[in-house]
Design a protein around this motif. Structure first.
Motif, PDB file in Angstrom:
ATOM      1  N   ARG A   1       0.827  -1.216   0.000  1.00  0.00           N
ATOM      2  CA  ARG A   1       0.000   0.000   0.000  1.00  0.00           C
ATOM      3  C   ARG A   1       0.857   1.260   0.000  1.00  0.00           C
ATOM      4  NH1 ARG A   1      -3.164  -2.871   3.487  1.00  0.00           N
ATOM      5  NH2 ARG A   1      -2.131  -1.999   5.314  1.00  0.00           N
ATOM      6  N   LEU A   2       1.906   1.258   0.816  1.00  0.00           N
ATOM      7  CA  LEU A   2       2.690   2.481   1.004  1.00  0.00           C
ATOM      8  C   LEU A   2       3.748   2.700  -0.068  1.00  0.00           C
ATOM      9  CD1 LEU A   2       3.324   2.747   4.842  1.00  0.00           C
ATOM     10  CD2 LEU A   2       1.598   3.872   3.443  1.00  0.00           C
ATOM     11  N   VAL A   3       4.263   1.621  -0.636  1.00  0.00           N
ATOM     12  CA  VAL A   3       5.399   1.767  -1.557  1.00  0.00           C
ATOM     13  C   VAL A   3       5.028   1.311  -2.975  1.00  0.00           C
ATOM     14  CG1 VAL A   3       7.828   1.243  -1.948  1.00  0.00           C
ATOM     15  CG2 VAL A   3       6.945   1.342   0.393  1.00  0.00           C
ATOM     16  N   ILE A   4       4.642   0.064  -3.113  1.00  0.00           N
ATOM     17  CA  ILE A   4       4.389  -0.478  -4.454  1.00  0.00           C
ATOM     18  C   ILE A   4       3.282   0.307  -5.158  1.00  0.00           C
ATOM     19  CG2 ILE A   4       3.494  -2.506  -5.692  1.00  0.00           C
ATOM     20  CD1 ILE A   4       4.980  -4.271  -3.692  1.00  0.00           C
ATOM     21  N   ASP A   5       2.181   0.535  -4.452  1.00  0.00           N
ATOM     22  CA  ASP A   5       1.021   1.161  -5.091  1.00  0.00           C
ATOM     23  C   ASP A   5       1.220   2.651  -5.341  1.00  0.00           C
ATOM     24  OD1 ASP A   5      -0.042  -1.338  -4.868  1.00  0.00           O
ATOM     25  OD2 ASP A   5      -1.461  -0.853  -3.265  1.00  0.00           O
TER      26      ASP A   5
END
Ligand SMILES: [Zn+2]
Length: 400
Positions: free
Chosen positions: A120-124
């Motif tokens: 949620r915080l990095v990939i997306d």
């Protein structure tokens, strides 16, 4: 009637049918055996054609690549990325896209307990395609429990990997200190259950042959190969025979430069003896990007200056890492592939390169990423190759 057809046809011919035409660059695309001057055409977020002398009139935007190599967007399979300023990790977009890296594989920041938070915080949220090796430790590197065997649950890890196929591309074990094979064996078990490779950062000096000859499977990746904790050379700086045997059985050897794992005194004799890395990667984190300058394009420059050809360097930064993580859909300029592209300059002069210690090597070539396209969009353009000179730009506004 003939006149009417000609009139009707004219506006159709003049219509741009491509979004971007990258013109006359030296294309190096090892996945397709391309190594020649060609044009690359992008429509939407896809590569649609790669051929010689395509018509510029059909393109909305023409990028003159006459001074550059045109390669698939680079793949760095050993990074530590984060958008939240975690202790060790770095922002993927700021540190990857300017190097031509369009795919960064995070090596074990998260485990099965916190991967979805990481997603949620990095990939997306990243423009860079961020993939992951899941840490065999449940809380990954965030939890400070890397030595706790009871945190290593192969079933839970495999279940999380199966939930995100193609995004979690493997499993990672790292920094395990106690004697014994618990961490490696549990990572391999998870890798077997989920049918993905394991990246191993574990260097038991005297037991290293057992690691690469028996514990790791074909397709598993040994990272930090040119590090001083890897007993790859004998006292006469000759490659150990068991390393060659391990390669023969399919174990992959990755660079993972980092702040402690790339030494010219090891890499130079290894390369001179023909032992090239299977994949070039950075181990990008807050320390490695500073003194040793372990970003991707500089790491590639180091290998270029110690004896690898440009084609070998590009192959080990594109299709080879793509295959290692079983994502052959990336690291290629195949027609139909997602449009991830790098324009790379090869500067000649006198350039200094640092290793992970106090060693400096003077080289005569430097790779520099001039422009990066990710998912069909220009995201890095050091020289304004995609822009109009201000005298002809007319009214314009900011990028966003
Ligand atoms: Zn690492």
């Amino acid at each position: 009637m003939r006149l009417l057809i000609a009139i009707l046809a004219l506006p159709l011919c003049a219509q741009p049918i491509y979004d971007i035409l990258i013109r006359n660059g030296h294309v190096i695309d090892p996945a397709n055996g391309r190594d020649a001057r060609m044009d690359v055409v992008i429509t939407g977020n896809k590569i649609v054609r790669v051929a010689e002398n395509l018509p510029a009139a059909h393109a909305r935007e023409v990028i003159d690549a006459g001074q550059f190599y045109v390669t698939p967007g680079l793949i760095d399979i050993h990074t530590h990325v984060d958008a939240q300023g975690a202790q060790l990790n770095v922002n993927p977009d700021h540190n990857c896209l300017p190097s031509g890296v369009t795919t960064a594989v995070d090596a074990g920041s998260s485990g099965h307990k916190n991967f979805e938070h990481f997603k949620r915080l990095v990939i997306d949220r990243s423009q860079t395609r961020v993939l992951a090796f899941l840490n065999i430790v449940g809380a990954g590197m965030y939890g400070a429990v890397e030595q706790d065997v009871f945190e290593m649950d192969p079933d839970a890890a495999a279940a999380m990997i199966r939930k995100y196929p193609g995004i979690i591309v493997g499993i990672k074990t790292a920094h395990f200190k106690p004697p014994g094979w618990d961490a490696v064996d549990r990572a391999v078990k998870a890798g077997t259950l989920a049918n993905v490779p394991v990246m191993v950062d574990f260097h038991p000096m005297e037991k290293y042959p057992e690691l690469v000859l028996e514990r790791m499977r074909p397709g598993d990746i040994d990272t930090h190969f040119y590090g001083r904790l890897t007993p790859q050379l004998d006292a006469n700086k000759k490659m150990q025979p068991y390393i060659l045997a391990a390669r023969k059985r399919g174990v992959l050897f990755d660079v993972g430069h980092g702040s402690g794992s790339f030494w010219f005194r090891i890499a130079v004799p290894a390369i001179q003896q023909g032992f090239l890395p299977d994949t070039i990667s950075t181990d990008l984190h807050k320390s490695s990007i500073m003194l040793p300058r372990a970003n991707m394009i500089t790491t590639m420059s180091k290998f270029l200056n110690i004896g690898m050809t440009l084609q070998q360097v590009i192959e080990r930064s594109t299709i080879r890492p793509a295959k290692a993580i079983r994502r052959s859909d990336i690291g290629t300029l195949s027609e139909g592939a997602i449009a991830d592209v790098a324009l790379i300059a090869l500067d000649r002069g006198k350039f200094a390169y640092l290793d992970s210690g106090h060693g400096k090597l003077i080289g005569d070539r430097r790779l520099r990423c001039a422009l990066t396209i990710r998912n069909g969009k220009v995201v890095w353009d050091e020289q304004g190759l995609s822009l109009t000179d201000v005298s002809r730009a007319g009214p314009y506004s900011n990028f966003k």
